[in-house]
Scaffold this active site. Structure first.
Site, PDB file in Angstrom:
ATOM      1  N   ASP A 174     -64.200  12.434  34.806  1.00 53.09           N
ATOM      2  CA  ASP A 174     -65.201  11.515  34.256  1.00 53.09           C
ATOM      3  C   ASP A 174     -65.349  10.346  35.237  1.00 53.09           C
ATOM      4  O   ASP A 174     -64.398   9.615  35.467  1.00 53.09           O
ATOM      5  CB  ASP A 174     -64.730  11.003  32.909  1.00 53.09           C
ATOM      6  CG  ASP A 174     -65.731  10.116  32.193  1.00 53.09           C
ATOM      7  OD1 ASP A 174     -65.832  10.248  30.972  1.00 53.09           O
ATOM      8  OD2 ASP A 174     -66.389   9.292  32.841  1.00 53.09           O
ATOM      9  N   HIS A 229     -70.538  10.107  39.873  1.00 54.74           N
ATOM     10  CA  HIS A 229     -70.353   8.769  40.429  1.00 54.74           C
ATOM     11  C   HIS A 229     -69.440   8.750  41.657  1.00 54.74           C
ATOM     12  O   HIS A 229     -68.998   7.693  42.093  1.00 54.74           O
ATOM     13  CB  HIS A 229     -69.820   7.812  39.352  1.00 54.74           C
ATOM     14  CG  HIS A 229     -70.850   7.506  38.311  1.00 54.74           C
ATOM     15  ND1 HIS A 229     -70.558   6.884  37.133  1.00 54.74           N
ATOM     16  CD2 HIS A 229     -72.184   7.768  38.279  1.00 54.74           C
ATOM     17  CE1 HIS A 229     -71.665   6.759  36.410  1.00 54.74           C
ATOM     18  NE2 HIS A 229     -72.655   7.286  37.087  1.00 54.74           N
ATOM     19  N   GLU A 285     -67.655  16.113  33.991  1.00 59.76           N
ATOM     20  CA  GLU A 285     -68.672  15.477  33.178  1.00 59.76           C
ATOM     21  C   GLU A 285     -69.691  14.849  34.114  1.00 59.76           C
ATOM     22  O   GLU A 285     -69.443  13.807  34.722  1.00 59.76           O
ATOM     23  CB  GLU A 285     -68.050  14.412  32.268  1.00 59.76           C
ATOM     24  CG  GLU A 285     -69.043  13.814  31.285  1.00 59.76           C
ATOM     25  CD  GLU A 285     -69.358  12.351  31.534  1.00 59.76           C
ATOM     26  OE1 GLU A 285     -69.772  11.673  30.585  1.00 59.76           O
ATOM     27  OE2 GLU A 285     -69.214  11.878  32.676  1.00 59.76           O
TER      28      GLU A 285
END
Length: 329
Positions: free
Chosen positions: A48, A52, A91
């Site tokens: 997670d 990014h 994710e």
């Protein structure tokens, strides 16, 4: 203060010598993350949030984690559960199974399955859940056996930061369990899904309403909550015992009442199950011809009833609207 500085510096020196990586910050982080694998045998990461960080970094992490896991297994042969490789699920917020292997950033597309991920969290099931069982199951079966063959998705219907979960008012907890557990792919339960925990808390802002207190008191005192939990437990146990449900091939056997089969074959291992949904109360006939032959003894784990296939069908008599059939021992 812990007295391990020199040991850590030595480990870092060996890590960079072995890998040839430059001493960039991300490689220090990779070394420290894979320490969990080296030291404790952690067999997978849930990342997670994947989008990014540069996708090449995730592949570097996966490569090092895989090496660490194999090393740990050699050092702890008595603790090894199976020969499964290191596993990463990612994710990438907004990823949907319908897009197949690609995540669209707008200016570029990334195939995260090429960068160490075996599975991605699927943000689409909460919308698909508004459709019929067969529409959902047929779609997921098709995609997972074509574009995503040998890869996977992690399905959910409620989550910690999804402001639009399926059935926020908890009006359809039985249907929710059926969809979540029986849709091909992997299932993620969010705490309280199994007990219809309230998601509409007054005076909350943002995600806080999704993170309410667990409804332990209702489980102890309300019969309907106990019934909901029992339904989730039965379905969950059946799924855990049968990889065919999440990883097998789906086929509809009967339209009304709705009956389907799942088959999973991996080398010498074979798993076959039949499920009936939206069944009538009382006496009911489930068509299994072509899947289980006449004379085959089956066990309905939901009602804990033994039945035998006769004339291509099995007969059950109870008030349950669901049947979970497996080969009898």
């Amino acid at each position: 203060d812990e007295g391990r500085l020199s040991n850590e510096l030595d480990e870092l020196q060996l890590f960079f010598q072995r890998t040839g990586y430059p001493r960039a910050p991300r490689f220090y982080i990779i070394k420290w993350l894979t320490d969990y694998v080296n030291d404790m045998g952690i067999d997978g990461f849930r990342v997670d949030t994947a989008k990014h960080a540069d996708e090449k970094t995730w592949l570097e992490l996966y490569v090092e984690a895989s090496k660490a896991f194999e090393t740990w297994k050699k050092k702890h042969p008595e603790d090894v559960l199976d020969n499964t490789a290191f596993y990463m699920v990612g994710e990438a917020y907004g990823y949907e199974i319908s897009t197949g292997r690609e995540f669209d950033f707008g200016d570029k597309k990334v195939d995260y399955f090429e960068y160490g991920f075996e599975s991605l969290i699927n943000f689409e099931l909460k919308n698909d859940a508004k459709k019929s069982y067969e529409t959902i199951f047929k779609k997921y079966n098709s995609i997972l056996n074509s574009e995503l063959k040998d890869k996977g998705v992690l399905n959910y219907l409620t989550s910690h930061d999804d402001s639009e979960p399926f059935d926020k008012d908890r009006k359809r907890p039985y249907y929710m369990a059926n969809v979540l557990f029986l849709t091909p792919g992997t299932s993620q339960i969010y705490y309280g899904d199994e007990s219809a925990r309230d998601l509409t808390i007054e005076n909350t802002e943002g995600d806080a309403t999704l993170r309410s207190f667990m409804n332990w008191e209702e489980i102890d005192s309300l019969q309907e909550t106990k019934n909901i939990l029992t339904h989730w437990q039965k379905l969950g146990s059946f799924r855990a015992n049968h990889p065919a449900i999440g990883a097998g091939r789906h086929k509809r056997l009967s339209k009304k009442p709705y009956v389907f089969s799942r088959t999973y074959i991996n080398e010498n291992f074979k798993d076959k199950i039949v499920v009936g949904l939206d069944l009538p109360k009382g006496k009911k006939s489930l068509w299994v011809k072509g899947f289980f032959g006449d004379g085959t003894k089956l066990f309905d784990t939901y009602s804990e009833t033994y039945v035998e296939v006769k004339n291509g069908k099995v007969i059950l008599e109870n008030d349950n609207n669901i049947a979970l059939l497996e080969l009898a021992d």
